[in-house]
Design a protein around this motif. Structure first.
Motif, PDB file in Angstrom:
ATOM      1  N   LEU A   1       0.812  -1.222   0.000  1.00 51.16           N
ATOM      2  CA  LEU A   1       0.000   0.000   0.000  1.00 51.16           C
ATOM      3  C   LEU A   1       0.842   1.267   0.000  1.00 51.16           C
ATOM      4  CD1 LEU A   1      -2.878  -0.965   2.486  1.00 51.16           C
ATOM      5  CD2 LEU A   1      -2.905  -1.014  -0.009  1.00 51.16           C
ATOM      6  N   GLN A   2       1.897   1.300   0.825  1.00 51.32           N
ATOM      7  CA  GLN A   2       2.639   2.540   1.016  1.00 51.32           C
ATOM      8  C   GLN A   2       3.836   2.685   0.081  1.00 51.32           C
ATOM      9  OE1 GLN A   2       3.630   2.928   5.166  1.00 51.32           O
ATOM     10  NE2 GLN A   2       1.496   2.860   5.846  1.00 51.32           N
ATOM     11  N   VAL A   3       4.428   1.569  -0.334  1.00 55.58           N
ATOM     12  CA  VAL A   3       5.615   1.637  -1.191  1.00 55.58           C
ATOM     13  C   VAL A   3       5.247   1.419  -2.650  1.00 55.58           C
ATOM     14  CG1 VAL A   3       7.887   0.662  -1.665  1.00 55.58           C
ATOM     15  CG2 VAL A   3       7.090   0.849   0.698  1.00 55.58           C
ATOM     16  N   LEU A   4       4.561   0.321  -2.941  1.00 54.86           N
ATOM     17  CA  LEU A   4       4.212   0.007  -4.331  1.00 54.86           C
ATOM     18  C   LEU A   4       2.918   0.662  -4.790  1.00 54.86           C
ATOM     19  CD1 LEU A   4       5.068  -3.816  -4.533  1.00 54.86           C
ATOM     20  CD2 LEU A   4       6.505  -1.864  -5.110  1.00 54.86           C
ATOM     21  N   ASN A   5       2.101   1.128  -3.848  1.00 57.53           N
ATOM     22  CA  ASN A   5       0.781   1.684  -4.173  1.00 57.53           C
ATOM     23  C   ASN A   5      -0.014   0.689  -5.022  1.00 57.53           C
ATOM     24  OD1 ASN A   5      -1.258   3.594  -4.102  1.00 57.53           O
ATOM     25  ND2 ASN A   5      -0.518   4.665  -5.924  1.00 57.53           N
ATOM     26  N   LEU A   6       0.019  -0.584  -4.582  1.00 60.99           N
ATOM     27  CA  LEU A   6      -0.598  -1.679  -5.328  1.00 60.99           C
ATOM     28  C   LEU A   6      -1.990  -1.960  -4.774  1.00 60.99           C
ATOM     29  CD1 LEU A   6      -0.176  -4.043  -7.423  1.00 60.99           C
ATOM     30  CD2 LEU A   6       0.647  -5.406  -5.492  1.00 60.99           C
ATOM     31  N   THR A   7      -2.945  -2.122  -5.682  1.00 61.98           N
ATOM     32  CA  THR A   7      -4.292  -2.493  -5.262  1.00 61.98           C
ATOM     33  C   THR A   7      -4.296  -3.949  -4.818  1.00 61.98           C
ATOM     34  OG1 THR A   7      -5.256  -0.947  -6.850  1.00 61.98           O
ATOM     35  CG2 THR A   7      -6.703  -2.671  -5.970  1.00 61.98           C
ATOM     36  N   LEU A   8      -4.787  -4.205  -3.612  1.00 62.81           N
ATOM     37  CA  LEU A   8      -4.774  -5.556  -3.072  1.00 62.81           C
ATOM     38  C   LEU A   8      -5.747  -6.449  -3.848  1.00 62.81           C
ATOM     39  CD1 LEU A   8      -4.711  -4.846   0.772  1.00 62.81           C
ATOM     40  CD2 LEU A   8      -2.789  -5.263  -0.765  1.00 62.81           C
ATOM     41  N   GLY A   9      -5.301  -7.671  -4.111  1.00 60.25           N
ATOM     42  CA  GLY A   9      -6.115  -8.615  -4.870  1.00 60.25           C
ATOM     43  C   GLY A   9      -5.343  -9.895  -5.109  1.00 60.25           C
ATOM     44  N   MET A  10      -5.642 -10.562  -6.194  1.00 57.75           N
ATOM     45  CA  MET A  10      -4.991 -11.833  -6.513  1.00 57.75           C
ATOM     46  C   MET A  10      -3.480 -11.664  -6.664  1.00 57.75           C
ATOM     47  SD  MET A  10      -7.337 -14.394  -7.019  1.00 57.75           S
ATOM     48  CE  MET A  10      -6.871 -15.421  -8.415  1.00 57.75           C
ATOM     49  N   ILE A  11      -3.056 -10.571  -7.322  1.00 56.46           N
ATOM     50  CA  ILE A  11      -1.627 -10.360  -7.565  1.00 56.46           C
ATOM     51  C   ILE A  11      -0.881 -10.194  -6.244  1.00 56.46           C
ATOM     52  CG2 ILE A  11       0.086  -8.876  -8.653  1.00 56.46           C
ATOM     53  CD1 ILE A  11      -1.550 -10.505 -10.611  1.00 56.46           C
ATOM     54  N   SER A  12      -1.433  -9.400  -5.348  1.00 61.30           N
ATOM     55  CA  SER A  12      -0.760  -9.174  -4.062  1.00 61.30           C
ATOM     56  C   SER A  12      -0.672 -10.468  -3.255  1.00 61.30           C
ATOM     57  CB  SER A  12      -1.500  -8.100  -3.262  1.00 61.30           C
ATOM     58  OG  SER A  12      -2.824  -8.507  -2.964  1.00 61.30           O
ATOM     59  N   ILE A  13      -1.697 -11.308  -3.327  1.00 57.42           N
ATOM     60  CA  ILE A  13      -1.660 -12.583  -2.604  1.00 57.42           C
ATOM     61  C   ILE A  13      -0.596 -13.506  -3.189  1.00 57.42           C
ATOM     62  CG2 ILE A  13      -2.976 -14.622  -1.946  1.00 57.42           C
ATOM     63  CD1 ILE A  13      -5.498 -12.951  -2.066  1.00 57.42           C
ATOM     64  N   ILE A  14      -0.521 -13.559  -4.512  1.00 53.08           N
ATOM     65  CA  ILE A  14       0.487 -14.414  -5.167  1.00 53.08           C
ATOM     66  C   ILE A  14       1.897 -13.969  -4.786  1.00 53.08           C
ATOM     67  CG2 ILE A  14       1.478 -15.050  -7.402  1.00 53.08           C
ATOM     68  CD1 ILE A  14      -1.370 -14.959  -8.547  1.00 53.08           C
ATOM     69  N   ILE A  15       2.140 -12.645  -4.797  1.00 52.37           N
ATOM     70  CA  ILE A  15       3.464 -12.133  -4.415  1.00 52.37           C
ATOM     71  C   ILE A  15       3.769 -12.476  -2.961  1.00 52.37           C
ATOM     72  CG2 ILE A  15       4.843 -10.052  -4.088  1.00 52.37           C
ATOM     73  CD1 ILE A  15       3.293  -8.795  -6.413  1.00 52.37           C
ATOM     74  N   ALA A  16       2.774 -12.314  -2.094  1.00 50.38           N
ATOM     75  CA  ALA A  16       2.979 -12.607  -0.673  1.00 50.38           C
ATOM     76  C   ALA A  16       3.258 -14.082  -0.442  1.00 50.38           C
ATOM     77  CB  ALA A  16       1.743 -12.163   0.123  1.00 50.38           C
ATOM     78  N   HIS A  17       2.487 -14.955  -1.071  1.00 49.45           N
ATOM     79  CA  HIS A  17       2.700 -16.392  -0.909  1.00 49.45           C
ATOM     80  C   HIS A  17       4.051 -16.818  -1.483  1.00 49.45           C
ATOM     81  CE1 HIS A  17      -1.749 -17.733  -0.244  1.00 49.45           C
ATOM     82  NE2 HIS A  17      -1.403 -16.695   0.500  1.00 49.45           N
ATOM     83  N   THR A  18       4.428 -16.227  -2.600  1.00 48.82           N
ATOM     84  CA  THR A  18       5.737 -16.534  -3.180  1.00 48.82           C
ATOM     85  C   THR A  18       6.850 -16.154  -2.216  1.00 48.82           C
ATOM     86  OG1 THR A  18       4.889 -16.173  -5.422  1.00 48.82           O
ATOM     87  CG2 THR A  18       7.279 -16.107  -5.121  1.00 48.82           C
ATOM     88  N   THR A  19       6.681 -15.023  -1.536  1.00 48.30           N
ATOM     89  CA  THR A  19       7.708 -14.516  -0.626  1.00 48.30           C
ATOM     90  C   THR A  19       8.014 -15.505   0.491  1.00 48.30           C
ATOM     91  OG1 THR A  19       7.058 -12.228  -1.078  1.00 48.30           O
ATOM     92  CG2 THR A  19       8.312 -12.643   0.937  1.00 48.30           C
ATOM     93  N   PHE A  20       6.973 -16.051   1.129  1.00 50.10           N
ATOM     94  CA  PHE A  20       7.257 -16.944   2.268  1.00 50.10           C
ATOM     95  C   PHE A  20       7.492 -18.387   1.838  1.00 50.10           C
ATOM     96  CE2 PHE A  20       2.620 -17.606   2.200  1.00 50.10           C
ATOM     97  CZ  PHE A  20       2.521 -18.960   2.488  1.00 50.10           C
TER      98      PHE A  20
END
Length: 264
Positions: free
Chosen positions: A118-137
């Motif tokens: 939200l604060q750095v990428l200004n990305l709208t939360l949704g499927m993409i944000s979940i995929i990035i988050a799951h990939t991270t961990f």
């Protein structure tokens, strides 16, 4: 049997009972012919049929499957590269960067990713944000498995390939990748399993949009624990169990192969 052994067996039985009796109850009551779930009335498959006709639940399952497949693919690719880098370059900072998401509490990781999106990428939360988050961990889990496989391999194999004129890419494609493939597949299955039933990180990075299976189950439970909730929980439990068994068998073969090469 000595007294200490009896105490150990008793403690083990109690621990496993505490873990698995609730799961058995969930499975049993998914076949209960009563919506209230207060007592056992009779056997039925109605709740599984109702589940297959629940469009919102099917949509949530489809979204979770897409997220799990995408995250596991990305995490497998990046985690394999990370495992190779940690094994080859021996930099102390690399394990810290790769394994920190694994050791970090999920709620802390979820909040930090939420703020980052939200604060750095200004990305709208949704499927993409979940995929990035799951990939991270998930990257760290793949890297751990691949690194363990590489540590048991004989380095003279790669030296021989280079002496015979193979390029780094040819060495990786023809020798390294086939040897670590069981570990790569095991890491992919582990990532899929972790992603498809993750709740905490998904909750923080989901936003407002299409339903996701763990969140959908949580929403249903807030109303009442119906047999339909038990049915979807049973199917998710079965899928997770199958993935864990396959990943465990592949990892066992991986460790056996590593041990065999180390003993040569």
């Amino acid at each position: 049997m000595s007294r200490s052994t009896r105490w150990l067996w008793s403690a083990a039985i109690l621990a496993y009972a505490f873990l698995y009796i609730p799961l058995a109850i969930v499975v049993m009551y998914s076949f209960n012919d009563s919506r209230l779930n207060a007592e056992w009335v009779g056997f039925t498959l109605f709740w599984y049929e109702a589940l297959l006709n629940n469009k919102e639940m099917l949509l949530a399952a489809r979204n979770s499957l897409i997220i799990a497949l995408s995250a596991s693919f990305s995490a497998t690719l990046l985690g394999t590269m990370a495992g190779l880098a940690i094994h080859r370059y021996k930099l102390k900072v690399l394990p810290v960067l790769v394994f920190t998401p694994v050791a970090m509490p999920e709620i802390l990781l979820g909040v930090s990713l939420l703020l980052f999106f939200l604060q750095v990428l200004n990305l709208t939360l949704g499927m993409i944000s979940i995929i990035i988050a799951h990939t991270t961990f998930c990257i760290g889990f793949v890297a751990v498995i691949v690194r363990a496989r590489l540590q048991g391999m004989d380095e003279s194999i790669f030296e021989a390939a280079r002496d015979l004129g193979a390029s780094p890419w040819q060495t990786f494609r023809l020798i390294t990748l086939p040897l670590i493939m069981p570990a790569v597949v095991a890491g992919a299955l582990m990532s899929f399993t972790l992603s498809i039933d993750d709740f905490v990180i998904t909750f923080f990075t989901k936003g407002v949009g299409e339903p996701i299976l763990p969140i959908q189950i949580y929403t249903m439970i807030k109303v009442a624990v119906t047999p339909e909730v038990n049915a979807v929980s049973t199917l998710l439990m079965l899928l997770t169990l199958i993935m864990i068994i396959i990943a465990g068998k592949l990892e066992a073969r991986n460790m056996e192969a590593a041990g065999g090469e180390a003993g040569k």
